[in-house]
Motif scaffolding. Structure first.
Motif, PDB file in Angstrom:
ATOM      1  N   HIS A   1       0.738  -1.261   0.001  1.00 29.43           N
ATOM      2  CA  HIS A   1      -0.120  -0.039  -0.005  1.00 29.43           C
ATOM      3  C   HIS A   1       0.745   1.269  -0.092  1.00 29.43           C
ATOM      4  CE1 HIS A   1      -3.796  -2.316   0.605  1.00 29.43           C
ATOM      5  NE2 HIS A   1      -3.148  -2.872   1.790  1.00 29.43           N
TER       6      HIS A   1
ATOM      7  N   THR B   1       1.616  -6.363  -1.075  1.00 26.91           N
ATOM      8  CA  THR B   1       0.435  -6.010  -0.569  1.00 26.91           C
ATOM      9  C   THR B   1      -0.607  -7.054  -0.135  1.00 26.91           C
ATOM     10  OG1 THR B   1       0.501  -3.865  -1.450  1.00 26.91           O
ATOM     11  CG2 THR B   1      -1.640  -4.547  -0.765  1.00 26.91           C
TER      12      THR B   1
ATOM     13  N   GLU C   1      -2.221  -8.245   3.784  1.00 28.49           N
ATOM     14  CA  GLU C   1      -3.640  -8.323   3.581  1.00 28.49           C
ATOM     15  C   GLU C   1      -4.113  -9.436   3.933  1.00 28.49           C
ATOM     16  OE1 GLU C   1      -5.936  -6.074   3.909  1.00 28.49           O
ATOM     17  OE2 GLU C   1      -4.574  -4.422   3.475  1.00 28.49           O
TER      18      GLU C   1
ATOM     19  N   ARG D   1      -3.324  -9.758   7.735  1.00 28.30           N
ATOM     20  CA  ARG D   1      -4.249  -9.249   8.494  1.00 28.30           C
ATOM     21  C   ARG D   1      -5.440  -9.795   8.842  1.00 28.30           C
ATOM     22  NH1 ARG D   1      -5.050  -2.692   7.730  1.00 28.30           N
ATOM     23  NH2 ARG D   1      -6.447  -3.499   5.947  1.00 28.30           N
TER      24      ARG D   1
END
Length: 268
Positions: A64, A95, A99, A102
């Motif tokens: 990001h 990225t 993700e 996360r």
């Protein structure tokens, strides 16, 4: 940035390049891997490594990332490849990896701690990536930290950008980094860019996070080394000195060897 009139850029350049070449030869590796952020520290480090004549892989690892960081990183790699035929580039878009990570870990109600932890996670994903590239190329991971970051305020991620094999510029202050970068004709847009760690997906600068500029922190580092205390200063100088001393204290765990619990001889 203040200019150090005693700084001998040509001699320092030669010294670091010679040190890199000798270290790699003794370690019996083929070259170097450097993470390129679009900032001056990684630009200088990769340029120094390139001068060894050994293979140098410059790796972009966007997560990001702010467009300005990406464009500066690509501009630097392009220029370095034009100057040195031993330099190559690679990009690993982390990225999706970030993700996925996360989604697999719990959130917390403390948004500040969560964002800080995720920022450090970005740095650790990048460290893992650099070591992958280093492994498949039989190379060393060259760190990009400068003296104030690494030994002053501890402005790096433990086992992230602090996870490296060698540290070519860690004895140079930010001012000296700029002087050497200018001598080596690093792209001007990188030299004048505001320093940022790029770990939050925005354009916040290092100064925004630290509360003081590198010029101020260099001054405070020297003052503390010379035995000064907060009672010697007033106003902004006192504020900066206390910022430096606080960060230097709380981040000692990054700068010192891992504590080992030593067992008394009579217990084993």
């Amino acid at each position: 940035m203040p200019i150090n009139p005693n700084f001998q850029a040509e001699a320092v350049n030669h010294h670091i390049v010679s040190w890199l070449r000798n270290y790699a030869a003794n370690a019996k590796v083929k070259g170097f891997v450097v993470g390129i952020s679009g900032g001056i520290d990684s630009a200088l480090t990769s340029t120094l490594c390139a001068q060894t004549g050994m293979p140098v892989l410059c790796v972009e690892m966007p997560i990001h990332q702010a467009p300005s960081h990406v464009s500066r990183a690509r501009e630097h790699i392009k220029k370095l490849k034009e100057r040195f035929d031993n330099v190559s580039g690679a990009e690993a878009d982390l990225t999706p990896v970030f993700e996925t990570f996360r989604k697999q870990v719990p959130e917390t109600e403390n948004d500040h701690l969560q964002q800080l932890t995720l920022a450090n996670t970005r740095a650790r994903l990048r460290m893992t990536t650099l070591y992958y590239f280093a492994g498949i190329h039989s190379a060393l991971v060259a760190g990009t930290g400068n003296k104030v970051e690494d030994f002053g305020v501890g402005f790096f991620t433990k086992y992230g950008d602090g996870g490296i094999d060698i540290s070519p510029i860690a004895d140079l202050t930010k001012s000296e980094v700029r002087q050497l970068a200018k001598y080596l004709e690093v792209t001007e847009s990188i030299i004048i860019a505001k320093p940022t760690d790029g770990l939050f997906g925005d354009d916040r600068s290092d100064e925004d996070q630290l509360g003081a500029s590198y010029e101020e922190l260099e001054w405070a580092m020297e003052a503390l080394e010379n035995g000064k205390t907060h009672t010697d200063f007033e106003g902004r100088q006192k504020e900066v000195f206390e910022i430096y001393r606080r960060l230097n204290t709380i981040n000692q765990h990054k700068m010192l060897p891992i504590p080992v619990c030593e067992i008394p001889d009579n217990l084993k």
